[in-house]
Design a protein around this motif. Structure first.
Motif, short mmCIF file in Angstrom:
data_model
loop_
_atom_site.label_atom_id
_atom_site.label_comp_id
_atom_site.label_asym_id
_atom_site.label_seq_id
_atom_site.Cartn_x
_atom_site.Cartn_y
_atom_site.Cartn_z
N THR A 51 0.77 -1.25 0.02
CA THR A 51 0.13 0.07 -0.06
C THR A 51 0.92 1.25 -0.09
O THR A 51 0.44 2.24 -0.22
N ARG B 117 1.27 -3.98 9.68
CA ARG B 117 0.24 -4.31 8.75
C ARG B 117 0.85 -4.84 7.38
O ARG B 117 0.28 -5.65 7.06
N ASP C 123 -0.17 -8.64 6.14
CA ASP C 123 -0.85 -8.63 4.61
C ASP C 123 0.33 -9.33 3.86
O ASP C 123 -0.35 -10.33 2.98
N THR D 112 -7.23 -15.01 7.69
CA THR D 112 -7.09 -13.38 8.05
C THR D 112 -5.92 -13.30 9.09
O THR D 112 -5.79 -14.19 9.90
N THR E 242 -4.55 -10.10 11.64
CA THR E 242 -4.77 -8.75 12.18
C THR E 242 -3.81 -8.36 13.25
O THR E 242 -3.55 -9.02 14.22
#
Length: 486
Positions: free
Chosen positions: A12, A178, A182, A197, A199
């Motif tokens: 990102t 993060r 990811d 997932t 987190t």
């Protein structure tokens, strides 16, 4: 940590942007505008019997004689187990960030909705805690003089790793967490039947999946990610669990239920009995209320369940702002408040179903306002699109709910070209007047009512199905954009 490996994991751009504070001296010194004449040599008294141990651990390094440094305030943060943790607080740098409104990297903590989705959909999970996480980030040698300190019998030294008390540190740490989470999910996806997932909450990582096989694939990918990034964790080995404690909540994944830990609820109840029998200071009463409100947030306790408690919090908050000395005022709670407190304690100590995440929407839009300007953030485009602009007028001439309504309109106008006609849009605001007024279709304040009418006309023209939802300040992802800090 291997910062270059984290660059490869970042999809990102959030980590590469945040890591400039660690590794780019030109960026760092341009953010901090020191007075002419060089750096200030600011002394701070610090007595630490383990000074040489700190030097050996390479947390700090000696500074050559004659090199000026900015000395912060080192201290020890004590845990309940009497174990001391070294904390460094660069007061001069933090004060300067506030004084000049220096934009900070956003803190990428998971929202309440994300936590619900993970816990509700999973049946098995593993949890790992990073070891000395903030001290795992090396700082460029040209930046270290900004984090100086003086240790007894050692002399002038400087911090060689990320300072836990430095304001950008949380944004840097969460961006790295993060990126690693990811990367692990992307690596495991090809080996799983259903997408797992992961987190992160700063230095705590929760991996979850619907089957043990998928969880094992995620754990193997996580081990590879740790090895590539050179991350050390306190525990090792694959331990799938169906009951765990996450963010202070006991979760049972077998039946998708959560509650406050029993020991915590018993402690709150014992405090409440003392207050009821002998009275207490307002400070002690607010300690009970503050603990309960944390669990209200995650258990979704409706306001109608504890109306008097909510009223007490807002009313006492206004009184304490005007009269700070009232904190230590001894009082006896009135009976209706005591009943509300008992009801609240019994509510958080029972198992409750994990709340459903909000209904599915095509797009989610966060809008926020401050006296500086407005901001909008949409996570559905380009890995997250955000924009912030200052007001063209003095923001302090308007009430904050008027600015929030205007931010909602401007944010939707800004995204007109990207939100398809006829799509379902979930607009998140953190002002109750705006959310309730949009739902009712009217508002007593004429400026807010006129602004929301413009929103209604825009929605009708585009054919959107718009829901305006109230979210907490912690979940407001447009906040840094509205303050010019993104």
């Amino acid at each position: 940590l291997d910062l270059d490996a984290l660059d490869a994991m970042d999809t990102t751009g959030a980590w590469r942007s945040a890591s400039k504070w660690l590794r780019d001296p030109h960026f760092f010194w341009s953010m901090h505008s020191f007075p002419a004449g060089g750096l200030r040599d600011r002394r701070a008294d610090f007595a630490d019997a383990h000074a040489h141990d700190i030097i050996r651990s390479e947390v700090v390094q000696r500074v050559p004689r004659g090199l000026p440094v900015i000395e912060g305030k080192p201290m020890a943060l004590w845990k309940s187990s009497d174990e001391g943790r070294f904390v460094y607080w660069p007061k001069f740098l933090n004060d300067e960030i506030d004084k000049y409104s220096i934009p900070l990297p956003p803190t990428l903590l998971p929202s309440r909705t994300e936590i619900w989705s993970v816990l509700r959909d999973a049946r098995y999970a593993f949890e790992e805690d990073a070891r000395s996480y903030f001290f795992a980030f090396p700082v460029h040698p040209a930046i270290r003089p900004a984090f100086g300190l003086r240790l007894p019998s050692v002399g002038k030294t400087a911090l060689a790793v990320l300072a836990m008390g430095y304001k950008p540190s949380m944004g840097i740490a969460t961006a790295a967490s993060r990126a690693m989470a990811d990367a692990s999910v992307a690596r495991a996806d090809t080996h799983c039947e259903a997408s797992p997932t992961m987190t992160p909450w700063v230095d705590n990582f929760l991996g979850a999946a619907r089957s043990v096989g998928d969880l094992r694939a995620l754990y193997d990918a996580w081990v590879e990610t740790k090895r590539a990034a050179n991350l050390m964790t306190k525990t090792t080995g694959f331990r799938p669990r169906q009951r765990l404690r996450w963010l202070g909540l006991d979760a049972d994944l077998r039946c998708s239920r959560i509650r406050a830990p029993q020991a915590v609820a018993d402690k709150i109840y014992a405090m409440l009995k003392t207050v009821r029998a002998r009275g207490a200071s307002l400070r002690a009463t607010f300690a009970i209320v503050g603990a309960l409100q944390y669990y209200f947030y995650y258990l979704q306790v409706p306001a109608c369940d504890v109306p008097i408690l909510r009223r007490f919090t807002s009313r006492m908050g206004r009184i304490l702002q005007r009269h700070p000395a009232a904190w230590d005022h001894h009082w006896h709670p009135w009976p209706s408040l005591t009943r509300d407190l008992h009801r609240a304690v019994s509510r958080v100590r029972r198992w409750a179903p994990i709340p459903h995440p909000p209904a599915d929407f095509d797009s989610t839009v966060y809008t926020d306002a401050s006296f500086w300007g407005w901001g909008v953030y949409c996570p559905n485009f380009w890995g997250g699109y955000g924009r912030g602009e200052p007001w063209t007028f003095d923001g302090r001439t308007r009430a904050i709910h008027q600015l929030e309504a205007l931010a909602l309109y401007k944010g939707l106008v800004d995204l007109c070209d990207w939100l398809p006609a006829g799509s379902a849009v979930d607009a998140c605001v953190d002002n109750s007047i705006v959310s309730h007024s949009y739902l009712k279709g009217t508002c007593k304040d004429e400026f807010t009512a006129a602004t929301l009418r413009r929103v209604h006309r825009l929605v009708a023209r585009r054919g959107w199905r718009l829901a305006v939802r109230l979210v907490g300040t912690k979940d407001m992802m447009a906040d840094p954009y509205s303050r010019g800090r993104a």
